[in-house]
Design a protein around this motif. Sequence first.
Motif, PDB file in Angstrom:
ATOM      1  N   GLU A   2       0.826  -1.209   0.000  1.00  0.00           N
ATOM      2  CA  GLU A   2       0.000   0.000   0.000  1.00  0.00           C
ATOM      3  C   GLU A   2       0.860   1.259   0.000  1.00  0.00           C
ATOM      4  OE1 GLU A   2      -2.650  -0.203   3.256  1.00  0.00           O
ATOM      5  OE2 GLU A   2      -3.844  -1.854   2.448  1.00  0.00           O
ATOM      6  N   SER A   3       2.049   1.168   0.612  1.00  0.00           N
ATOM      7  CA  SER A   3       2.906   2.347   0.682  1.00  0.00           C
ATOM      8  C   SER A   3       3.360   2.802  -0.700  1.00  0.00           C
ATOM      9  CB  SER A   3       4.127   2.073   1.565  1.00  0.00           C
ATOM     10  OG  SER A   3       4.960   1.089   0.985  1.00  0.00           O
ATOM     11  N   LEU A   6       0.523   4.803  -2.083  1.00  0.00           N
ATOM     12  CA  LEU A   6       0.490   6.071  -1.359  1.00  0.00           C
ATOM     13  C   LEU A   6       1.629   6.987  -1.816  1.00  0.00           C
ATOM     14  CD1 LEU A   6      -0.786   7.815   0.803  1.00  0.00           C
ATOM     15  CD2 LEU A   6       0.560   6.587   2.529  1.00  0.00           C
ATOM     16  N   PHE A   7       2.762   6.390  -2.121  1.00  0.00           N
ATOM     17  CA  PHE A   7       3.902   7.151  -2.623  1.00  0.00           C
ATOM     18  C   PHE A   7       3.535   7.840  -3.941  1.00  0.00           C
ATOM     19  CE2 PHE A   7       7.745   7.360  -5.253  1.00  0.00           C
ATOM     20  CZ  PHE A   7       8.605   8.064  -4.433  1.00  0.00           C
ATOM     21  N   THR A  10       1.214  10.675  -3.323  1.00  0.00           N
ATOM     22  CA  THR A  10       1.927  11.809  -2.729  1.00  0.00           C
ATOM     23  C   THR A  10       2.613  12.632  -3.805  1.00  0.00           C
ATOM     24  OG1 THR A  10       2.299  10.566  -0.683  1.00  0.00           O
ATOM     25  CG2 THR A  10       3.714  12.477  -1.080  1.00  0.00           C
ATOM     26  N   PHE A  36       1.330  11.621   3.866  1.00  0.00           N
ATOM     27  CA  PHE A  36       1.898  10.282   3.732  1.00  0.00           C
ATOM     28  C   PHE A  36       1.898   9.561   5.085  1.00  0.00           C
ATOM     29  CE2 PHE A  36       5.118   7.037   3.464  1.00  0.00           C
ATOM     30  CZ  PHE A  36       5.037   6.561   2.174  1.00  0.00           C
ATOM     31  N   SER A  40      -0.399   6.346   6.204  1.00  0.00           N
ATOM     32  CA  SER A  40       0.396   5.153   6.477  1.00  0.00           C
ATOM     33  C   SER A  40       0.098   4.582   7.853  1.00  0.00           C
ATOM     34  CB  SER A  40       1.894   5.476   6.377  1.00  0.00           C
ATOM     35  OG  SER A  40       2.256   5.847   5.073  1.00  0.00           O
ATOM     36  N   ILE A 297       8.955   9.051   4.926  1.00  0.00           N
ATOM     37  CA  ILE A 297       8.963   7.934   3.972  1.00  0.00           C
ATOM     38  C   ILE A 297       9.911   6.829   4.449  1.00  0.00           C
ATOM     39  CG2 ILE A 297       9.638   7.258   1.629  1.00  0.00           C
ATOM     40  CD1 ILE A 297       8.663   9.998   0.689  1.00  0.00           C
ATOM     41  N   SER A 300       8.503   4.706   7.236  1.00  0.00           N
ATOM     42  CA  SER A 300       7.307   3.915   6.917  1.00  0.00           C
ATOM     43  C   SER A 300       7.717   2.538   6.391  1.00  0.00           C
ATOM     44  CB  SER A 300       6.466   4.657   5.872  1.00  0.00           C
ATOM     45  OG  SER A 300       7.118   4.643   4.612  1.00  0.00           O
ATOM     46  N   SER A 301       6.750   1.821   5.894  1.00  0.00           N
ATOM     47  CA  SER A 301       7.036   0.508   5.301  1.00  0.00           C
ATOM     48  C   SER A 301       7.516   0.628   3.860  1.00  0.00           C
ATOM     49  CB  SER A 301       5.777  -0.370   5.337  1.00  0.00           C
ATOM     50  OG  SER A 301       4.731   0.222   4.572  1.00  0.00           O
ATOM     51  N   PHE A 302       7.626   1.851   3.358  1.00  0.00           N
ATOM     52  CA  PHE A 302       8.015   2.051   1.965  1.00  0.00           C
ATOM     53  C   PHE A 302       9.367   1.411   1.620  1.00  0.00           C
ATOM     54  CE2 PHE A 302      10.193   4.612  -1.288  1.00  0.00           C
ATOM     55  CZ  PHE A 302       9.321   4.455  -2.342  1.00  0.00           C
ATOM     56  N   ASP A 305       8.978  -2.304   1.391  1.00  0.00           N
ATOM     57  CA  ASP A 305       8.165  -2.677   0.234  1.00  0.00           C
ATOM     58  C   ASP A 305       8.965  -2.567  -1.062  1.00  0.00           C
ATOM     59  OD1 ASP A 305       6.052  -3.154   1.893  1.00  0.00           O
ATOM     60  OD2 ASP A 305       5.041  -1.242   1.510  1.00  0.00           O
TER      61      ASP A 305
END
Length: 418
Positions: A2-3, A6-7, A10, A36, A40, A297, A300-302, A305
């Motif tokens: 999902e990140s 979302l990125f 953004t 973000f 998140s 960022i 997060s889990s970005f 991922d």
Amino acid sequence: MESLLLFVLTIIFISVLTIRYHITPFLTLIAAAFLFGTFSGMDWLIQYVTGGAGRIFSLLGIPIYCGAVIAQLLRHGHFIEKIVEDVKRTIKAPDLAAGVVGYLLSIPLMCCLTSYVVMLPLIEQMEKEQSSGGRLFYMAAFGSVLSFVLILPLPVVYSMTTAFGVSNSDTFSINFITVPLSLFLLGTGYVVTKRLSGFSQHPLPELSGLVEPAMLALPRWKVWLPIALPIILISIGYLFSPLSIISDVNIALVISVFVSLMLVDEKPRKIALEKGTKNAGIILFDLCGAGALGFVIAASSFPDDVFTLINGVFPVVVVPFVLAVLIQTAQGSRIVTAVITSTIVAGTDIVTSVPTVPLILMISAGTLIVSYVSDPYFWLIQRSTGDRIPTVVRRFTLPLAGAGFLIFCCAMILFMFA
């Protein structure tokens, strides 16, 4: 994953605020950081936002401020006219001369945008005489970015060597590769631009017809000292261990700005301090906004991922490059891209798998691939040239992307033969 979605959202959010509503980068990036982080589901979001902004300030506050003051000293002390005149006597091609001056000014000013702004009044005058179709503007910008992302002690490479814990002796040797590479790219950019433009080259107009004679009569050592002194001090610090303290970029620049202030009279000194402080504040606010978004960022889990998505798809040496491209696309600051990417990579096995120089070159290359709506430099050039956005993309974004690709290739070659 999902990140990742979302990125992308953004990036769209930043683009709309920037292009449609012309919101300043600081507010846009801070808003994007909250957006973000909120979607998140991030806890303690405000701490990440303020912590990211604060970390960028602690890393770059002194260099950016000193560079901004030196920039104003060069401009209001009329040193820049003499510098351009000296370069013009050596390099007859106007495009290349503009690129070389931009390249050189970025080094003591610690900011490619500041370098461009300092040159802008003189380039505008020359453009009227030269009628080069705007090539002087774009080559000045191109040269300033190349040194900014490749040379120590400028903030991009400096932030990476700090994150990777590179020793002083090793950091000094990095320039033996990056300086020739950056000069090669500058020359290549000039040749390609000249052939694609279809315009004939004319010598630069004599500056004596553009500026007051007294401005060109300043002693050569005096006008070049603010540019050379930071490099001299840092080099001395690296070479002589009892003086190692001055190898720190913060100390070298503080000494340099005080020496530079003593080279001018009271009036330009006051103007330089006033305008330098103002410009430094604007730059630092924008960088801190980018730092806030970047660290949100990163927290997060970005990153996980992204690593999951590209693991096994790309060789390990390419991962920092891909990550840098994504972060640069989101927030536009090359310094923050370098800081965030190196921070993420430093916590992985990549630092032990990839030698330092190819690793740094990969991240530097990633900062150049996408220079579009989130990049403050893009809009500075668009405003100063008056060109349409597609024209700026063709003459600024694409050449930088080409340079990034060549740096990527160089990093791959060094990695394979390491």
